[in-house]
Design a protein around this motif. Structure first.
Motif, PDB file in Angstrom:
ATOM      1  N   ASN A 102      -2.423   9.788  -9.797  1.00 16.35           N
ATOM      2  CA  ASN A 102      -3.790   9.856 -10.321  1.00 16.35           C
ATOM      3  C   ASN A 102      -4.751   9.379  -9.246  1.00 16.35           C
ATOM      4  OD1 ASN A 102      -6.050  10.031 -11.912  1.00 16.35           O
ATOM      5  ND2 ASN A 102      -5.398   8.535 -13.424  1.00 16.35           N
ATOM      6  N   VAL A 103      -5.471  10.308  -8.633  1.00 16.57           N
ATOM      7  CA  VAL A 103      -6.383   9.965  -7.545  1.00 16.57           C
ATOM      8  C   VAL A 103      -7.716  10.679  -7.734  1.00 16.57           C
ATOM      9  CG1 VAL A 103      -4.472   9.642  -5.922  1.00 16.57           C
ATOM     10  CG2 VAL A 103      -5.652  11.847  -5.997  1.00 16.57           C
ATOM     11  N   SER A 123       0.815  -1.220   0.000  1.00 18.13           N
ATOM     12  CA  SER A 123       0.000   0.000   0.000  1.00 18.13           C
ATOM     13  C   SER A 123       0.841   1.259   0.000  1.00 18.13           C
ATOM     14  CB  SER A 123      -0.922   0.012   1.223  1.00 18.13           C
ATOM     15  OG  SER A 123      -1.768  -1.114   1.256  1.00 18.13           O
ATOM     16  N   HIS A 133      -9.393   9.563  -0.285  1.00 18.19           N
ATOM     17  CA  HIS A 133      -9.253   9.590  -1.740  1.00 18.19           C
ATOM     18  C   HIS A 133      -9.086   8.160  -2.244  1.00 18.19           C
ATOM     19  CE1 HIS A 133      -5.126   9.527  -0.182  1.00 18.19           C
ATOM     20  NE2 HIS A 133      -4.753   8.973  -1.334  1.00 18.19           N
ATOM     21  N   ASP A 192      -5.938   3.017 -10.427  1.00 20.00           N
ATOM     22  CA  ASP A 192      -4.890   2.067 -10.775  1.00 20.00           C
ATOM     23  C   ASP A 192      -5.236   1.434 -12.122  1.00 20.00           C
ATOM     24  OD1 ASP A 192      -3.063  -0.001 -10.995  1.00 20.00           O
ATOM     25  OD2 ASP A 192      -3.173  -0.558  -8.883  1.00 20.00           O
ATOM     26  N   CYS A 234      -5.484  -2.382   0.463  1.00 15.61           N
ATOM     27  CA  CYS A 234      -6.178  -1.607  -0.562  1.00 15.61           C
ATOM     28  C   CYS A 234      -7.469  -2.332  -0.935  1.00 15.61           C
ATOM     29  CB  CYS A 234      -5.305  -1.447  -1.808  1.00 15.61           C
ATOM     30  SG  CYS A 234      -3.722  -0.632  -1.544  1.00 15.61           S
ATOM     31  N   VAL A 253      -7.286   5.779  -5.277  1.00 14.30           N
ATOM     32  CA  VAL A 253      -6.222   5.726  -6.281  1.00 14.30           C
ATOM     33  C   VAL A 253      -6.782   5.105  -7.562  1.00 14.30           C
ATOM     34  CG1 VAL A 253      -4.023   4.645  -6.890  1.00 14.30           C
ATOM     35  CG2 VAL A 253      -4.365   5.613  -4.595  1.00 14.30           C
ATOM     36  N   VAL A 262      -2.081  11.843   0.100  1.00 11.86           N
ATOM     37  CA  VAL A 262      -1.970  11.521  -1.322  1.00 11.86           C
ATOM     38  C   VAL A 262      -0.506  11.302  -1.711  1.00 11.86           C
ATOM     39  CG1 VAL A 262      -2.297  12.413  -3.656  1.00 11.86           C
ATOM     40  CG2 VAL A 262      -4.090  12.737  -1.937  1.00 11.86           C
ATOM     41  N   LYS A 263      -0.277  10.242  -2.475  1.00 12.95           N
ATOM     42  CA  LYS A 263       1.048   9.942  -3.004  1.00 12.95           C
ATOM     43  C   LYS A 263       0.984   9.595  -4.484  1.00 12.95           C
ATOM     44  CE  LYS A 263       5.099   6.996  -2.165  1.00 12.95           C
ATOM     45  NZ  LYS A 263       5.657   5.949  -1.263  1.00 12.95           N
ATOM     46  N   ALA A 264      -0.019   8.837  -4.898  1.00 15.22           N
ATOM     47  CA  ALA A 264      -0.145   8.401  -6.292  1.00 15.22           C
ATOM     48  C   ALA A 264      -0.428   9.591  -7.203  1.00 15.22           C
ATOM     49  CB  ALA A 264      -1.259   7.362  -6.423  1.00 15.22           C
ATOM     50  N   PHE A 272       1.334   3.552  -3.001  1.00 20.27           N
ATOM     51  CA  PHE A 272       0.241   4.382  -3.504  1.00 20.27           C
ATOM     52  C   PHE A 272      -0.239   5.446  -2.521  1.00 20.27           C
ATOM     53  CE2 PHE A 272      -0.106   0.109  -5.348  1.00 20.27           C
ATOM     54  CZ  PHE A 272      -0.064   0.417  -6.698  1.00 20.27           C
ATOM     55  N   TYR A 273       0.060   5.267  -1.232  1.00 24.24           N
ATOM     56  CA  TYR A 273      -0.432   6.182  -0.202  1.00 24.24           C
ATOM     57  C   TYR A 273       0.729   6.635   0.667  1.00 24.24           C
ATOM     58  CZ  TYR A 273      -4.845   3.974  -1.497  1.00 24.24           C
ATOM     59  OH  TYR A 273      -5.911   3.477  -2.201  1.00 24.24           O
TER      60      TYR A 273
END
Length: 245
Positions: A173-174, A81, A211, A215, A137, A213, A169-171, A84-85
């Motif tokens: 596209n969210v 995880s 939020h 994917d 996730c 993600v 938020v890290k990814a 993505f986060y």
């Protein structure tokens, strides 16, 4: 965790390379609808324990998931995880954790006992290893967020993570549903569109990120989901332990 047999199904730990290949094949089918022999594989498979749920008669694989144990929040960046986060808030969690990932059920199967047996096996593992948090996730099929607006609105209103644990938020596209959605959810539609795994997490007191993600590789929208074991209602714990007994 020992093998668990209930009704038509048995849950067990994957032991052989063939077991792992079967799980990867089912994951490919469940997430991407690919039946041409392709496999869903990644770098986390070798470091995870894989759990299989099979039909007792014939041995057909109907469900699988993998688990990655962590000694505590200080190891959170080792998790799938964390790709993505931004999970730095969880580094302060003091207690054993387990990431539950790649959970899927065969697309042709809709028997609710499959999910019950899977959760019974997971409960047995949690109890045997004194796990204090489950996380992972939780995936919605496809990447069209609009289809799930009511479900996301319900998550916003009722199930957001406590501020002390809230993933950031890290990814790249969210979908920031907590900030963007203004609609009041249709609760019936929200429940219909909620993935069964996530629905079970929420029934036990789980919470989610603010939020989702997007994917595209896995063709899913997913939310980070956490469940503090101490927060599970006593009646729900008794039910899960009865299944896992």
């Amino acid at each position: 965790m020992v093998a668990l047999a209930k009704g038509r199904y048995v849950a067990r730990i994957a032991e052989t390379e063939q077991d792992l290949l079967a799980a990867q094949r089912l994951r490919q089918l469940a997430f991407l609808g690919d039946e041409d022999g392709a496999l869903d594989q990644d770098a986390f498979d070798p470091i995870c324990t894989h759990v299989l749920v099979e039909e007792r008669s014939g041995g057909r694989l109907v469900c699988c998931f993998r688990i990655l144990p962590l000694a505590g929040g200080a190891e959170i960046d080792r998790s799938y995880s964390a790709q993505f986060y931004e999970l730095s808030a969880l580094r302060d969690f003091d207690g054993p954790m387990v990431e539950m990932g790649r959970f899927c059920i065969h697309p042709d199967c809709n028997d609710p006992d499959i999910l019950r047996v899977a959760w019974g096996a997971m409960t047995a593992y949690v109890d045997e290893n004194n796990v204090e948090m489950l996380f992972g996730c939780s995936s919605f099929a496809g990447t069209d967020a609009e289809r799930y607006f009511d479900a996301f609105a319900m998550l916003r209103d009722r199930h957001l993570a406590p501020k002390r644990w809230l993933p950031r938020v890290k990814a790249p596209n969210v979908f920031r549903f907590a900030a963007r959605l203004r609609r009041k959810p249709d609760l019936k539609l929200a429940q219909m569109r909620m993935p069964p795994l996530l629905r079970t997490y929420l029934m036990m007191g789980g919470w989610v990120s603010d939020h989702a993600v997007v994917d595209r590789q896995m063709n899913t929208l997913h939310v980070f989901t956490g469940l503090e074991i101490r927060a599970i209602p006593p009646a729900r714990k008794r039910l899960l332990r009865a299944i896992g007994a």
